[in-house]
Design a protein around this motif. Structure first.
Motif, mmCIF file in Angstrom:
data_model
loop_
_atom_site.group_PDB
_atom_site.id
_atom_site.type_symbol
_atom_site.label_atom_id
_atom_site.label_comp_id
_atom_site.label_asym_id
_atom_site.label_seq_id
_atom_site.Cartn_x
_atom_site.Cartn_y
_atom_site.Cartn_z
ATOM 1 N N LYS A 123 -13.163 18.305 -4.125
ATOM 2 C CA LYS A 123 -13.543 18.938 -5.461
ATOM 3 C C LYS A 123 -13.208 18.183 -6.514
ATOM 4 O O LYS A 123 -12.035 17.738 -6.797
ATOM 5 C CB LYS A 123 -12.949 20.415 -5.499
ATOM 6 C CG LYS A 123 -13.435 21.429 -4.406
ATOM 7 C CD LYS A 123 -12.558 22.538 -4.629
ATOM 8 C CE LYS A 123 -13.314 23.286 -3.350
ATOM 9 N NZ LYS A 123 -12.414 24.548 -3.393
ATOM 10 N N HIS A 149 -9.869 14.237 -9.294
ATOM 11 C CA HIS A 149 -9.833 15.325 -8.518
ATOM 12 C C HIS A 149 -9.720 16.654 -9.426
ATOM 13 O O HIS A 149 -8.892 16.464 -10.583
ATOM 14 C CB HIS A 149 -8.703 15.500 -7.610
ATOM 15 C CG HIS A 149 -8.908 14.550 -6.533
ATOM 16 N ND1 HIS A 149 -8.384 13.265 -6.509
ATOM 17 C CD2 HIS A 149 -9.627 14.766 -5.288
ATOM 18 C CE1 HIS A 149 -8.924 12.618 -5.252
ATOM 19 N NE2 HIS A 149 -9.595 13.513 -4.820
ATOM 20 N N LYS A 152 -6.565 22.326 -9.297
ATOM 21 C CA LYS A 152 -6.853 23.420 -8.077
ATOM 22 C C LYS A 152 -6.992 24.833 -8.585
ATOM 23 O O LYS A 152 -7.523 25.574 -8.185
ATOM 24 C CB LYS A 152 -5.584 23.088 -7.437
ATOM 25 C CG LYS A 152 -5.362 21.899 -6.548
ATOM 26 C CD LYS A 152 -4.395 22.084 -5.496
ATOM 27 C CE LYS A 152 -4.300 20.411 -4.864
ATOM 28 N NZ LYS A 152 -4.179 19.301 -5.680
ATOM 29 N N ASP A 340 -2.700 22.432 -14.107
ATOM 30 C CA ASP A 340 -2.054 23.002 -13.030
ATOM 31 C C ASP A 340 -0.577 23.334 -13.172
ATOM 32 O O ASP A 340 -0.288 24.362 -12.443
ATOM 33 C CB ASP A 340 -2.178 22.218 -11.782
ATOM 34 C CG ASP A 340 -3.613 22.193 -10.963
ATOM 35 O OD1 ASP A 340 -4.227 23.281 -11.109
ATOM 36 O OD2 ASP A 340 -4.108 21.373 -10.240
#
Ligand code: NDP
Length: 378
Positions: A123, A149, A152, A340
Motif C-alpha cells: 500500500k 509506503h 498504516k 502513524d
C-alpha cells in the motif's frame, strides 16, 4: 489529438496484465470544466523502465495546480519536460489526452526489475509530478524514488490528501527555508494562507518539529487552525493583519501561500540581518514561460528572482526565495512516520466519487479551501 484506442482484455497471470486499458478523466484540450471527459479506453501506463512502479489508484486528491493545468497553465514548460523534442514544434498537442490529479494512494500492482523497496501488494502513496500522467485514473506509473509506503493508520481516502502538499511544504521549508526536524525548535514561523492544503499540513509539520507557528487565515477557519496546533492566528479579513503581525516578535521564516501584495509587507516582518528567510509558493516561473515563450520566460524569471533576492539581502539581510513542489518518496517516508505517530492528521474537507470529478473541480474552483478535496477512485 487521437486517444490511444485499446481493447479491454483480461488475463489471469501478472496483475499488470489484467487489463490493457483503463478508465480515466482526461482533457484533450485546455479550457474550463467542460473539457474534462470520462474515457474508458485509455491505455494502461505499464512499467516501461526497471525503476518504475505501477500503482492501482484507490484515491486521488485535487490541488489548485489541477485547475490551472486544466486551463493550460504551465503547458510550455511541462511539455518540454515531458518531451524535449516538442520544442521543435510549438503547435503539436502531444500531451493529450492529459490526465490531471497529483496525489495518489493505492496498491502496487507491478514493479520494474530494479525496484528494491516495493513489491506488488504494497500500500503506497505518492505525489505525481505535473509532467507525468496524473492520478484521476485507475492506474498510475511512477519511478520508485517518487513513491513511499502509505501510513498504516490512514485509509486511502485520508492518505490521498497529503502527498503533494507534503512534498511541497517539505521542499519549501527545508530546501528554501533552511528548516529541518532538528533545527526548528523555537524558530518563529509565519504561514500565510494557512487554511488550505499546504497550510494545514505545514502547521502540523512545524509543530511536530517544535517551531512556534503563526498563521493568517479567515476568521471562520480559526478553530480549524488552532485545532491543528497553531500558536497564534491572525484573521486577514479583519483588514489589519499586517499591523497585528507587525506588533508581534519578528519571524525567522515566512512561508507565503498567498503571494501578490502579501509579499510586499511580509518581508518586513522577518528578523533583519539574522539569516531569516521569506519563501513564497506563488512564483511566476510557469506563467512567464507561457506568456513570453521558453527562452524569454526563463530569462525574465531569472532576472526577477535575482533582483528580488539581491534587493532584500542588501537592504535588510533577509533571504528571498521561491518554494517548489519536488517529488520525493523518502521525504514521504518521514511524513508517514509522523502520521502513524499521530503528529500529523489528514484534513479532508470534501470527498467525491470517481463519477463526480467535474464536481470536485467545481468545489476547488470556488476557493476557500479548508484542507483537501479528495476523489475516491476504487
Ligand atoms: P488552497 O487553495 O488549498 O488554499 C488556499 C487557502 O488560502 C484557502 O484556505 C484560502 O481560504 C486562503 N486564503 C486566500 N486568501 C488569503 C489571504 N489573503 N490570506 C490568508 N489566507 C488566504 O491552496 P494550497 O494550500 O494547495 O496552495 C497555496 C498556494 O501555493 C497556491 O497559490 C498554490 O498554487 C501554491 N502552490 C505552489 C506550489 C509550487 O510548487 N510553487 C505547490 C503547491 C501549491 P479563504 O479564501 O477562505 O481565506
Amino acid at each position: 489529438a487521437g486517444w490511444s484506442v485499446c481493447f479491454r482484455r483480461h488475463f489471469s497471470t501478472s496483475p499488470s496484465r489484467l487489463q490493457s486499458c483503463m478508465s480515466a478523466w482526461v482533457i484533450d484540450q485546455y479550457g474550463t470544466n467542460g473539457v474534462l471527459k470520462f474515457a474508458e479506453e485509455i491505455t494502461v501506463p505499464t512499467v516501461n523502465s526497471p525503476s518504475e512502479v505501477m500503482i492501482k489508484v484507490h484515491a486521488a486528491s485535487l490541488n489548485p495546480l489541477d485547475i490551472s493545468m486544466r486551463g493550460g497553465y504551465g503547458a510550455k514548460l511541462l511539455k518540454l519536460r515531458r518531451d524535449p523534442m516538442s520544442v521543435m514544434d510549438n503547435n503539436n498537442d502531444s500531451e493529450f489526452p492529459l490526465i490531471l490529479g497529483r496525489d495518489v494512494s493505492g496498491v502496487v500492482v507491478d514493479c520494474g526489475s530494479e525496484v528494491t523497496h516495493f513489491v506488488p501488494g504494497d500500500k503506497v502513496w505518492a505525489a505525481v509530478p505535473p509532467w507525468k500522467q496524473g492520478s484521476l485514473a485507475e492506474f498510475v506509473t511512477l519511478t520508485e524514488y517518487e513513491v513511499s509506503h502509505k501510513p498504516k493508520l490512514l485509509s486511502h481516502t485520508e492518505a490521498a490528501s497529503i502527498p503533494y502538499v507534503a512534498n511541497t511544504a517539505l521542499s519549501a521549508l527545508v530546501n528554501a527555508g533552511g528548516l529541518c526536524r532538528d533545527s526548528s525548535s523555537n524558530k518563529r514561523v509565519l504561514i500565510t494562507g494557512g487554511s488550505g492544503g499546504v497550510g494545514t499540513f505545514s502547521i502540523q509539520l512545524l509543530k511536530a518539529w517544535g517551531a512556534h507557528v503563526t498563521v493568517t487565515c479567515s476568521q471562520n477557519a480559526e478553530g480549524l487552525i488552532r485545532g491543528l496546533g497553531a500558536d497564534e492566528v491572525v484573521d486577514y479579513t479583519a483588514g489589519d493583519a499586517h499591523e497585528q503581525l507587525g506588533m508581534m516578535e519578528k519571524f525567522d521564516v515566512i512561508l507565503d501561500g498567498v503571494g501578490g501584495e502579501t509579499e510586499q509587507w511580509a518581508i518586513g516582518l522577518l528578523k533583519p540581518w539574522s539569516g531569516a528567510k521569506y519563501v513564497t509558493l506563488v512564483t511566476p516561473l510557469l506563467f512567464n514561460a507561457d506568456s513570453m515563450g521558453l527562452l524569454g520566460g526563463m530569462f525574465q524569471t531569472g532576472f526577477t528572482l535575482h533582483s528580488k533576492a539581491t534587493q532584500n539581502i542588501i537592504s535588510s539581510g533577509v533571504f528571498y526565495r521561491w518554494g517548489f513542489y519536488a517529488p520525493d518518496g523518502p521525504a514521504l517516508d518521514e511524513v508517514s512516520k509522523l502520521v502513524d505517530a499521530g503528529k500529523i492528521l489528514p484534513v479532508v474537507e470534501a470527498q467525491f466519487p470517481f463519477t463526480q470529478v467535474p464536481q470536485a473541480f467545481q468545489k476547488l474552483e470556488q476557493g476557500h479551501a479548508r484542507g483537501k478535496t479528495v476523489v475516491r477512485v476504487a
